[in-house]
Motif scaffolding. Structure first.
Motif, PDB file in Angstrom:
ATOM      1  N   VAL A  90       0.759  -1.076  -0.082  1.00 51.33           N
ATOM      2  CA  VAL A  90      -0.109  -0.014  -0.057  1.00 51.33           C
ATOM      3  C   VAL A  90       0.798   1.319   0.068  1.00 51.33           C
ATOM      4  O   VAL A  90       0.609   2.284  -0.831  1.00 51.33           O
ATOM      5  CB  VAL A  90      -0.884  -0.166   1.156  1.00 51.33           C
ATOM      6  CG1 VAL A  90      -1.570   1.333   1.465  1.00 51.33           C
ATOM      7  CG2 VAL A  90      -2.035  -0.980   1.057  1.00 51.33           C
ATOM      8  N   SER A  94       0.963   3.874  -3.159  1.00 52.23           N
ATOM      9  CA  SER A  94       0.530   5.297  -2.922  1.00 52.23           C
ATOM     10  C   SER A  94       1.610   6.411  -3.296  1.00 52.23           C
ATOM     11  O   SER A  94       1.419   7.180  -4.189  1.00 52.23           O
ATOM     12  CB  SER A  94       0.340   5.443  -1.358  1.00 52.23           C
ATOM     13  OG  SER A  94      -0.814   4.338  -1.031  1.00 52.23           O
ATOM     14  N   SER A  97       1.745   6.061  -7.100  1.00 51.48           N
ATOM     15  CA  SER A  97       0.809   6.871  -7.787  1.00 51.48           C
ATOM     16  C   SER A  97       0.765   8.295  -7.895  1.00 51.48           C
ATOM     17  O   SER A  97       0.701   8.811  -8.821  1.00 51.48           O
ATOM     18  CB  SER A  97      -0.589   6.133  -7.269  1.00 51.48           C
ATOM     19  OG  SER A  97      -0.708   4.867  -7.427  1.00 51.48           O
ATOM     20  N   ILE A  98       1.062   8.785  -6.620  1.00 60.03           N
ATOM     21  CA  ILE A  98       1.288  10.178  -6.573  1.00 60.03           C
ATOM     22  C   ILE A  98       2.313  10.754  -7.251  1.00 60.03           C
ATOM     23  O   ILE A  98       2.189  11.831  -8.033  1.00 60.03           O
ATOM     24  CB  ILE A  98       1.534  10.584  -4.997  1.00 60.03           C
ATOM     25  CG1 ILE A  98       0.329  10.035  -4.052  1.00 60.03           C
ATOM     26  CG2 ILE A  98       2.077  12.097  -4.757  1.00 60.03           C
ATOM     27  CD1 ILE A  98       0.637  10.312  -2.620  1.00 60.03           C
ATOM     28  N   THR A 181       2.776  -1.158 -10.378  1.00 64.39           N
ATOM     29  CA  THR A 181       2.237   0.098 -10.132  1.00 64.39           C
ATOM     30  C   THR A 181       2.564   1.126 -11.275  1.00 64.39           C
ATOM     31  O   THR A 181       1.956   2.048 -11.433  1.00 64.39           O
ATOM     32  CB  THR A 181       3.211   0.592  -8.958  1.00 64.39           C
ATOM     33  OG1 THR A 181       2.985  -0.223  -7.828  1.00 64.39           O
ATOM     34  CG2 THR A 181       2.970   2.158  -8.613  1.00 64.39           C
ATOM     35  N   CYS A 205      -1.182  -4.303  -7.099  1.00 67.91           N
ATOM     36  CA  CYS A 205      -0.776  -3.206  -7.278  1.00 67.91           C
ATOM     37  C   CYS A 205      -1.437  -2.123  -8.377  1.00 67.91           C
ATOM     38  O   CYS A 205      -1.584  -1.087  -8.239  1.00 67.91           O
ATOM     39  CB  CYS A 205       0.587  -2.935  -7.296  1.00 67.91           C
ATOM     40  SG  CYS A 205       1.813  -3.756  -6.041  1.00 67.91           S
ATOM     41  N   LEU A 212      -6.346   4.787  -6.660  1.00 67.27           N
ATOM     42  CA  LEU A 212      -5.789   6.060  -6.211  1.00 67.27           C
ATOM     43  C   LEU A 212      -5.785   7.247  -7.146  1.00 67.27           C
ATOM     44  O   LEU A 212      -6.018   8.221  -6.970  1.00 67.27           O
ATOM     45  CB  LEU A 212      -4.192   5.720  -5.573  1.00 67.27           C
ATOM     46  CG  LEU A 212      -4.378   4.915  -4.285  1.00 67.27           C
ATOM     47  CD1 LEU A 212      -2.793   4.630  -4.000  1.00 67.27           C
ATOM     48  CD2 LEU A 212      -4.665   5.684  -3.136  1.00 67.27           C
TER      49      LEU A 212
END
Length: 226
Positions: A90, A94, A97-98, A181, A205, A212
């Motif tokens: 996670v 995160s 993705s950001i 990801t 992922c 997200l």
């Protein structure tokens, strides 16, 4: 009337490219790259409009989302391992993705991209159906989004294994996080080639990154672009 022909063309191009890829194991012969090039060449040779081709082969696009249900199989098999490493997964997804969203926004700003095109590239690193929905929600052009998504997937499939070797990643968990990801479904396909565990992690992922990005993209667009 041409629907069966376009379906046959698409399936033949894919299986032909897949056969070459399995024989050579060369990343640049991946069906995601070769099959579209073959289809484009045929359409160009016979002067067939893309809209005509799309009307005939759209059934393959419609089964894309239901096909992702098959990814639940490795998730079920390796659920204990996924549960054990869930915090790391996670956190990594995160951050990835950001970073992906802000990198795409920064690049668009750097080249002074038209504001109407920015929402089309923000969700470039997630799976196609969700990326197109996110783009449409932001007022972007889903077709342009799909192109960037496919390019990202191909890039990840080709250079992902190279990055794994460069940084000497030994963990199947790390390999799955990297590919899932950054390269969505294409990365997951590559991860499944590496190991079933990597494929399962990559599947998780891919889904987390899509959710997200779908939630964060509107915030970035509304607060930084407008």
């Amino acid at each position: 009337m041409l629907t069966p022909l376009f379906l046959l063309l698409t399936i033949s191009a894919y299986w032909g490219a897949k056969w070459c890829y399995q024989k050579t194991k060369k990343s640049y012969l991946t069906p995601l790259l070769i099959a579209p090039l073959v289809i484009i060449a045929v359409l160009f040779l016979f002067q067939i409009e893309y809209t005509t081709y799309h009307q005939g082969a759209q059934w393959l696009t419609k089964i894309l989302q239901p096909a992702t249900v098959a990814l639940a199989i490795p998730l079920y098999r390796y659920f204990p391992i996924l549960k054990k490493h869930l915090p790391a997964i996670v956190l990594s997804v995160s951050l990835g993705s950001i970073l992906s969203i802000f990198v795409s926004f920064s690049m668009a700003s750097l080249v002074h991209l038209n504001k109407t095109l920015i929402p089309s590239i923000l969700p470039y690193s997630i799976t196609t159906p969700i990326a197109m929905s996110a783009s449409e929600k932001l007022g972007g052009v889903p077709a342009i989004t799909a192109v960037f998504v496919i390019m990202t997937g191909i890039f990840g499939m080709i250079f992902g294994p190279w990055v794994i070797r460069l940084f000497r990643l030994r963990s199947d968990i790390a390999k799955g996080i990297l590919l899932g990801t950054s390269s969505h479904g294409s990365g997951t396909a590559k991860a499944l080639e590496l190991s079933p565990i990597s494929g399962a992690v990559s599947s998780v992922c891919m889904v987390l990154a899509a959710l997200l990005t779908f939630w964060l993209s509107p915030w970035v667009y509304l607060n930084l672009v407008n």
